[in-house]
Enzyme design. Structure first.
Site, PDB file in Angstrom:
ATOM      1  N   GLU A  75       0.808  -1.217   0.000  1.00 11.67           N
ATOM      2  CA  GLU A  75       0.000   0.000   0.000  1.00 11.67           C
ATOM      3  C   GLU A  75       0.845   1.271   0.000  1.00 11.67           C
ATOM      4  O   GLU A  75       0.355   2.353   0.305  1.00 11.67           O
ATOM      5  CB  GLU A  75      -0.987  -0.040   1.164  1.00 11.67           C
ATOM      6  CG  GLU A  75      -2.014  -1.126   0.906  1.00 11.67           C
ATOM      7  CD  GLU A  75      -3.052  -1.314   1.988  1.00 11.67           C
ATOM      8  OE1 GLU A  75      -4.164  -1.690   1.642  1.00 11.67           O
ATOM      9  OE2 GLU A  75      -2.724  -1.094   3.171  1.00 11.67           O
ATOM     10  N   HIS A  96      -5.573  -0.382  11.102  1.00 13.73           N
ATOM     11  CA  HIS A  96      -6.821  -1.110  10.926  1.00 13.73           C
ATOM     12  C   HIS A  96      -7.572  -1.094  12.256  1.00 13.73           C
ATOM     13  O   HIS A  96      -8.101  -2.108  12.698  1.00 13.73           O
ATOM     14  CB  HIS A  96      -6.546  -2.551  10.488  1.00 13.73           C
ATOM     15  CG  HIS A  96      -5.946  -2.666   9.127  1.00 13.73           C
ATOM     16  ND1 HIS A  96      -5.712  -3.876   8.526  1.00 13.73           N
ATOM     17  CD2 HIS A  96      -5.532  -1.744   8.234  1.00 13.73           C
ATOM     18  CE1 HIS A  96      -5.182  -3.694   7.331  1.00 13.73           C
ATOM     19  NE2 HIS A  96      -5.060  -2.401   7.133  1.00 13.73           N
ATOM     20  N   TYR A 121     -11.310  17.892  19.610  1.00 10.72           N
ATOM     21  CA  TYR A 121      -9.925  17.450  19.446  1.00 10.72           C
ATOM     22  C   TYR A 121      -9.588  16.856  18.087  1.00 10.72           C
ATOM     23  O   TYR A 121      -8.478  17.017  17.592  1.00 10.72           O
ATOM     24  CB  TYR A 121      -9.547  16.498  20.582  1.00 10.72           C
ATOM     25  CG  TYR A 121      -9.802  17.157  21.906  1.00 10.72           C
ATOM     26  CD1 TYR A 121      -9.031  18.247  22.312  1.00 10.72           C
ATOM     27  CD2 TYR A 121     -10.844  16.755  22.723  1.00 10.72           C
ATOM     28  CE1 TYR A 121      -9.287  18.903  23.505  1.00 10.72           C
ATOM     29  CE2 TYR A 121     -11.112  17.403  23.912  1.00 10.72           C
ATOM     30  CZ  TYR A 121     -10.334  18.471  24.299  1.00 10.72           C
ATOM     31  OH  TYR A 121     -10.596  19.131  25.468  1.00 10.72           O
TER      32      TYR A 121
END
Length: 194
Positions: A75, A96, A121
């Protein structure tokens, strides 16, 4: 190894180990990278964040060509796309993590800003979170979908897959990754209350 590069490796390894301990990545999932001068250092294919060492990084140039080290994560084009879109980005983390993945499986009316800002935040540490349509991990379809939407948001969740978080450095990306996961957790819990 020059001092700043040595420090970047130390920070990347610490962040990787923390992400693994906090179960934001499991097994050999996820990938992490940082940019130093005209080189991108990215975790190799199939490595475990819990055991990552400096020898587990592939070195790419800024066009994505392999320069040295083991084979990069499949990736790596996600990371390269972020670096090419934002010269101020010097680190990218792909996790993940549970709540980011859960939230990505839902339908969202605004896919350029899909996580509500119940606390301030997430906006402060990262910004808007875009949803990238599903495509198989590591596929050209995924990379193309990502490139098409990259400029619409500040961080991203890949549908049914995980989060991609940029930062001005690896620690900044880590803090943003934690905030994204916490915000997704809060959103998920509130969705099931109301």
């Amino acid at each position: 190894m020059e001092n700043s590069l040595k420090q970047q490796f130390e920070n990347a390894l610490w962040v990787s180990h923390m992400l693994f301990q906090r179960k934001m990545v499991t097994g050999s999932t996820g990938n992490i990278s940082f940019r130093s001068n005209d080189r991108i250092y990215i975790s190799r294919s199939g490595c475990c964040f819990g055991r990552l060492t400096c020898h587990d990084f592939s070195v790419l140039d800024v066009q994505g060509n392999h320069v040295e080290g083991p084979a990069a994560s499949k990736e790596w084009p996600l990371h390269l796309a972020v670096y090419q879109a934002s010269p101020d980005t010097h680190a990218v983390i792909h996790t993940h993590s549970r709540y980011s993945v859960l939230w990505s499986c839902l339908e969202h009316s605004d896919e350029t800003d899909c996580i509500p800002d119940y606390t301030p935040y997430l906006r402060m540490k990262l910004g808007k979170i875009g949803l990238i349509p599903f495509a198989a991990p590591g596929s050209e379809q995924l990379f193309q979908a990502f490139r098409e939407r990259i400029c619409l948001s500040d961080g991203w969740i890949l549908k049914q897959h995980g989060a991609v978080i940029p930062g001005k450095d690896i620690l900044n990306a880590f803090y943003a990754a934690e905030e994204l996961e916490e915000s997704a957790h809060i959103a998920w819990e509130l969705k099931h209350i109301f």
